[in-house]
Design an enzyme around this catalytic site. Structure first.
Site, PDB file in Angstrom:
ATOM      1  N   HIS A  20       0.845  -1.208   0.000  1.00  0.00           N
ATOM      2  CA  HIS A  20       0.000   0.000   0.000  1.00  0.00           C
ATOM      3  C   HIS A  20       0.880   1.257   0.000  1.00  0.00           C
ATOM      4  O   HIS A  20       0.623   2.202  -0.744  1.00  0.00           O
ATOM      5  CB  HIS A  20      -0.892   0.030   1.251  1.00  0.00           C
ATOM      6  CG  HIS A  20      -1.916  -1.061   1.330  1.00  0.00           C
ATOM      7  ND1 HIS A  20      -2.073  -1.863   2.436  1.00  0.00           N
ATOM      8  CD2 HIS A  20      -2.865  -1.476   0.437  1.00  0.00           C
ATOM      9  CE1 HIS A  20      -3.078  -2.715   2.237  1.00  0.00           C
ATOM     10  NE2 HIS A  20      -3.563  -2.513   1.026  1.00  0.00           N
ATOM     11  N   LYS A  44     -17.979  -5.308   6.491  1.00  0.00           N
ATOM     12  CA  LYS A  44     -16.902  -6.285   6.613  1.00  0.00           C
ATOM     13  C   LYS A  44     -16.370  -6.280   8.039  1.00  0.00           C
ATOM     14  O   LYS A  44     -16.098  -5.223   8.590  1.00  0.00           O
ATOM     15  CB  LYS A  44     -15.783  -5.872   5.634  1.00  0.00           C
ATOM     16  CG  LYS A  44     -14.971  -7.008   5.099  1.00  0.00           C
ATOM     17  CD  LYS A  44     -14.353  -6.664   3.751  1.00  0.00           C
ATOM     18  CE  LYS A  44     -12.918  -6.238   3.814  1.00  0.00           C
ATOM     19  NZ  LYS A  44     -12.352  -5.936   2.496  1.00  0.00           N
ATOM     20  N   ARG A  93      -2.535  -5.903  -8.500  1.00  0.00           N
ATOM     21  CA  ARG A  93      -1.473  -6.897  -8.349  1.00  0.00           C
ATOM     22  C   ARG A  93      -1.629  -7.946  -9.441  1.00  0.00           C
ATOM     23  O   ARG A  93      -1.600  -7.645 -10.608  1.00  0.00           O
ATOM     24  CB  ARG A  93      -1.534  -7.521  -6.947  1.00  0.00           C
ATOM     25  CG  ARG A  93      -1.134  -6.558  -5.853  1.00  0.00           C
ATOM     26  CD  ARG A  93      -1.601  -7.008  -4.500  1.00  0.00           C
ATOM     27  NE  ARG A  93      -3.062  -6.978  -4.427  1.00  0.00           N
ATOM     28  CZ  ARG A  93      -3.780  -7.301  -3.372  1.00  0.00           C
ATOM     29  NH1 ARG A  93      -3.174  -7.712  -2.297  1.00  0.00           N
ATOM     30  NH2 ARG A  93      -5.077  -7.217  -3.389  1.00  0.00           N
ATOM     31  N   SER A 131      -3.027  -7.820   2.750  1.00  0.00           N
ATOM     32  CA  SER A 131      -3.292  -7.663   4.189  1.00  0.00           C
ATOM     33  C   SER A 131      -3.704  -9.001   4.805  1.00  0.00           C
ATOM     34  O   SER A 131      -3.320  -9.310   5.932  1.00  0.00           O
ATOM     35  CB  SER A 131      -4.413  -6.645   4.415  1.00  0.00           C
ATOM     36  OG  SER A 131      -4.011  -5.379   3.970  1.00  0.00           O
TER      37      SER A 131
HETATM   38  P1  ADP Z   1     -10.129  -3.316  -0.208  1.00  0.00           P
HETATM   39  O1  ADP Z   1     -10.444  -1.878  -0.441  1.00  0.00           O
HETATM   40  O2  ADP Z   1     -10.567  -4.169  -1.361  1.00  0.00           O
HETATM   41  O3  ADP Z   1     -10.529  -3.831   1.134  1.00  0.00           O
HETATM   42  P2  ADP Z   1      -7.290  -3.152   0.557  1.00  0.00           P
HETATM   43  O4  ADP Z   1      -7.502  -2.217   1.676  1.00  0.00           O
HETATM   44  O5  ADP Z   1      -6.624  -4.450   0.889  1.00  0.00           O
HETATM   45  O6  ADP Z   1      -8.556  -3.461  -0.337  1.00  0.00           O
HETATM   46  O7  ADP Z   1      -6.404  -2.454  -0.551  1.00  0.00           O
HETATM   47  C1  ADP Z   1      -6.720  -1.227  -1.121  1.00  0.00           C
HETATM   48  C2  ADP Z   1      -6.177  -1.183  -2.534  1.00  0.00           C
HETATM   49  O8  ADP Z   1      -4.791  -1.481  -2.547  1.00  0.00           O
HETATM   50  C3  ADP Z   1      -6.821  -2.183  -3.512  1.00  0.00           C
HETATM   51  O9  ADP Z   1      -6.896  -1.563  -4.774  1.00  0.00           O
HETATM   52  C4  ADP Z   1      -5.838  -3.322  -3.549  1.00  0.00           C
HETATM   53  O10 ADP Z   1      -5.883  -4.012  -4.789  1.00  0.00           O
HETATM   54  C5  ADP Z   1      -4.534  -2.570  -3.416  1.00  0.00           C
HETATM   55  N1  ADP Z   1      -3.454  -3.384  -2.836  1.00  0.00           N
HETATM   56  C6  ADP Z   1      -3.508  -4.224  -1.790  1.00  0.00           C
HETATM   57  N2  ADP Z   1      -2.309  -4.798  -1.557  1.00  0.00           N
HETATM   58  C7  ADP Z   1      -1.479  -4.306  -2.505  1.00  0.00           C
HETATM   59  C8  ADP Z   1      -0.108  -4.535  -2.841  1.00  0.00           C
HETATM   60  N3  ADP Z   1       0.651  -5.405  -2.193  1.00  0.00           N
HETATM   61  N4  ADP Z   1       0.388  -3.847  -3.887  1.00  0.00           N
HETATM   62  C9  ADP Z   1      -0.387  -2.996  -4.584  1.00  0.00           C
HETATM   63  N5  ADP Z   1      -1.667  -2.742  -4.352  1.00  0.00           N
HETATM   64  C10 ADP Z   1      -2.219  -3.388  -3.320  1.00  0.00           C
END
Ligand code: ADP
Length: 165
Positions: A20, A44, A93, A131
């Protein structure tokens, strides 16, 4: 004077990972300001509560001067309007992200026609980092220090220690 270009990076960040942060860093080079927007998430069940997630995101971004983190409630498109921006950043990803992210981008566009979603790809080492993977490793006492910011590793370690007592 030109209008400040603000990008919103919304997500659950449960917890924030180095993947992130990598995306925020890339976006910070493209926009005047990047706001990591932590969703309150009514639908969630999260591992960390909103205050913890927000605080950790804030700490993770301290060395990126034009980035900050804050929580938001409601639709992300309404939050974007309040900040007077139409740019949303999401991370892509592996192939598995694509379908869901495309759906989300199209739905947001339907909800607010001005919204544009920009996808950024992380650096190679973060391509398979999530995560949920971090939560699973931490739950069994594994070392997550190369996967998350230092502040997150500390919190996960203490959480496990307290849970055991
Ligand atoms: P969500 O909003 O679906 O619950 P997350 O909080 O896990 O998702 O992630 C927010 C954004 O960051 C999403 O677009 C996810 O695809 C992206 N993301 C998560 N992990 C990574 C990573 N390792 N590298 C790049 N982008 C990521």
């Amino acid at each position: 004077m030109n209008k400040k270009r603000i990008a919103i990076y919304p997500g659950t960040f449960d917890p924030v990972t180095l993947g992130h942060v990598n995306i925020v860093r890339k976006a910070s080079e493209m926009f005047d300001e990047v706001i990591m927007a932590i969703a309150i998430d009514n639908y969630k069940e999260t591992f960390l509560d909103l205050e913890e997630r927000t605080h950790l995101c804030q700490e993770a971004l301290v060395d990126i001067p034009n980035a900050r983190a804050e929580s938001f409630e409601g639709l992300v498109v309404d939050y974007a309007k309040r900040l007077d921006t139409n740019i949303m950043v999401r991370g892509l990803r592996a192939v598995s992200d694509f379908e869901y992210e495309l759906q989300l981008a199209l739905m947001n566009k339907k909800l607010s026609n001005e919204i544009e979603t920009i996808f950024l790809v992380p650096s190679f080492e973060y391509l398979y980092l999530s995560s949920s993977m971090v939560r699973n490793i931490a739950a069994v006492g594994g070392d997550v220090s190369t996967l998350v910011p230092k502040c997150v590793a500390e919190v996960l370690k203490n959480k496990r220690y307290n849970d055991k007592r």
